[in-house]
Write a protein that holds these residues in place. Structure first.
Motif, PDB file in Angstrom:
ATOM      1  N   LYS A   1      -4.428   1.669  25.939  1.00 57.60           N
ATOM      2  CA  LYS A   1      -4.421   2.542  27.123  1.00 57.60           C
ATOM      3  C   LYS A   1      -4.548   4.005  26.705  1.00 57.60           C
ATOM      4  O   LYS A   1      -5.332   4.762  27.286  1.00 57.60           O
ATOM      5  CB  LYS A   1      -3.130   2.332  27.912  1.00 57.60           C
ATOM      6  CG  LYS A   1      -2.961   3.291  29.078  1.00 57.60           C
ATOM      7  CD  LYS A   1      -1.621   3.100  29.749  1.00 57.60           C
ATOM      8  CE  LYS A   1      -1.409   4.108  30.863  1.00 57.60           C
ATOM      9  NZ  LYS A   1      -0.099   3.914  31.523  1.00 57.60           N
ATOM     10  N   ARG A   2      -3.797   4.394  25.699  1.00 57.13           N
ATOM     11  CA  ARG A   2      -3.829   5.784  25.231  1.00 57.13           C
ATOM     12  C   ARG A   2      -5.238   6.159  24.764  1.00 57.13           C
ATOM     13  O   ARG A   2      -5.770   7.214  25.132  1.00 57.13           O
ATOM     14  CB  ARG A   2      -2.805   5.978  24.105  1.00 57.13           C
ATOM     15  CG  ARG A   2      -2.712   7.397  23.602  1.00 57.13           C
ATOM     16  CD  ARG A   2      -1.621   7.605  22.555  1.00 57.13           C
ATOM     17  NE  ARG A   2      -1.740   6.701  21.423  1.00 57.13           N
ATOM     18  CZ  ARG A   2      -0.891   5.706  21.139  1.00 57.13           C
ATOM     19  NH1 ARG A   2       0.154   5.492  21.900  1.00 57.13           N
ATOM     20  NH2 ARG A   2      -1.079   4.947  20.073  1.00 57.13           N
TER      21      ARG A   2
ATOM     22  N   LEU B   1      -5.372   1.607  35.098  1.00 61.87           N
ATOM     23  CA  LEU B   1      -6.626   1.746  35.833  1.00 61.87           C
ATOM     24  C   LEU B   1      -6.529   1.300  37.285  1.00 61.87           C
ATOM     25  O   LEU B   1      -7.534   1.325  38.000  1.00 61.87           O
ATOM     26  CB  LEU B   1      -7.739   0.956  35.126  1.00 61.87           C
ATOM     27  CG  LEU B   1      -8.053   1.392  33.700  1.00 61.87           C
ATOM     28  CD1 LEU B   1      -9.102   0.474  33.086  1.00 61.87           C
ATOM     29  CD2 LEU B   1      -8.496   2.845  33.648  1.00 61.87           C
TER      30      LEU B   1
ATOM     31  N   HIS C   1      -7.690   6.337  27.835  1.00 62.45           N
ATOM     32  CA  HIS C   1      -7.506   7.534  28.660  1.00 62.45           C
ATOM     33  C   HIS C   1      -7.937   8.808  27.928  1.00 62.45           C
ATOM     34  O   HIS C   1      -8.377   9.761  28.571  1.00 62.45           O
ATOM     35  CB  HIS C   1      -6.072   7.612  29.180  1.00 62.45           C
ATOM     36  CG  HIS C   1      -5.859   6.668  30.326  1.00 62.45           C
ATOM     37  ND1 HIS C   1      -6.079   7.022  31.631  1.00 62.45           N
ATOM     38  CD2 HIS C   1      -5.504   5.358  30.346  1.00 62.45           C
ATOM     39  CE1 HIS C   1      -5.848   5.989  32.417  1.00 62.45           C
ATOM     40  NE2 HIS C   1      -5.503   4.960  31.655  1.00 62.45           N
TER      41      HIS C   1
ATOM     42  N   SER D   1     -10.821  11.146  29.607  1.00 65.26           N
ATOM     43  CA  SER D   1     -10.551  12.562  29.885  1.00 65.26           C
ATOM     44  C   SER D   1     -11.454  13.501  29.089  1.00 65.26           C
ATOM     45  O   SER D   1     -11.409  14.712  29.291  1.00 65.26           O
ATOM     46  CB  SER D   1      -9.083  12.890  29.597  1.00 65.26           C
ATOM     47  OG  SER D   1      -8.807  12.736  28.219  1.00 65.26           O
TER      48      SER D   1
END
Length: 193
Positions: A107-108, A148, A111, A115
């Motif tokens: 996830k990190r 998400l 993202h 970004s």
């Protein structure tokens, strides 16, 4: 999920008869990136050593050319990922659906990619791989654990009139069983320019 004959139909959609498309295959180590790339190229399953360095493959279907970059998912290698964002048409982000202990790390990384300004308008196909293994996360579980929920654009043909919306969707798949990823690539093909 159903078995998809990957060879020409889904790849043909990606090329759209124009220039060579560039796709990055990203994700943590052991998520299935190289296995997927080899399946797309040779349509056969081969056991691989973990990817140590960047590999690049040219895929050709008829008149359509694709260039796919497969990156190591090891933490040290992830630092080189941004060097390849400039001219990318799409990102395929693979997640091992069975390795739930690494969902936070995945996830990190996802993202961080989402970004990054250089990837702001690039379609993201998130493939939850290894659904053929018992206790694999479902699409909804994966969407939740990757943060998400409410961010994906839907699996049908979505008209993105708002230019600030990035095409992003999650598909469960099994590369070794040749299922699910063809649907994902068909979805992604409608957003590649």
């Amino acid at each position: 999920m159903f078995l998809v004959d990957w060879s020409s139909e889904a790849l043909a959609l990606l090329g759209c008869g124009r220039r060579r498309q560039t796709i990055l295959f990203l994700g943590l180590d052991n998520s299935g990136k190289t296995t997927l790339l080899r399946m797309l190229k040779d349509e056969r399953l081969v056991q691989h050593q973990p990817t140590q360095f960047l590999t690049s493959e040219e895929l050709r279907v008829g008149k359509i050319k694709l260039r796919a970059f497969d990156f190591s998912g090891r933490q040290i290698a992830r630092k080189a990922w941004p060097d390849y964002y400039a001219k990318v048409d799409a990102v395929v982000y693979l997640v091992d659906d069975c390795d739930k202990e690494r969902f936070v790390e995945s996830k990190r990384e996802l993202h961080t990619l989402l970004s990054d300004e250089a990837l702001a308008k690039v379609p993201f196909l998130v493939l939850g791989n290894k659904i053929n293994i018992p206790h694999a996360a479902s699409e909804d579980e994966l969407r939740y654990h990757l943060g998400l929920t409410g961010m994906t654009t839907g699996k049908g043909k979505v008209n993105l009139t708002d230019q600030t919306v990035r095409p992003l969707e999650v598909f469960a798949c099994s590369v070794v069983r040749k299922m699910g990823y063809g649907e994902g690539f068909k979805w992604m093909s409608q957003y590649i320019k």
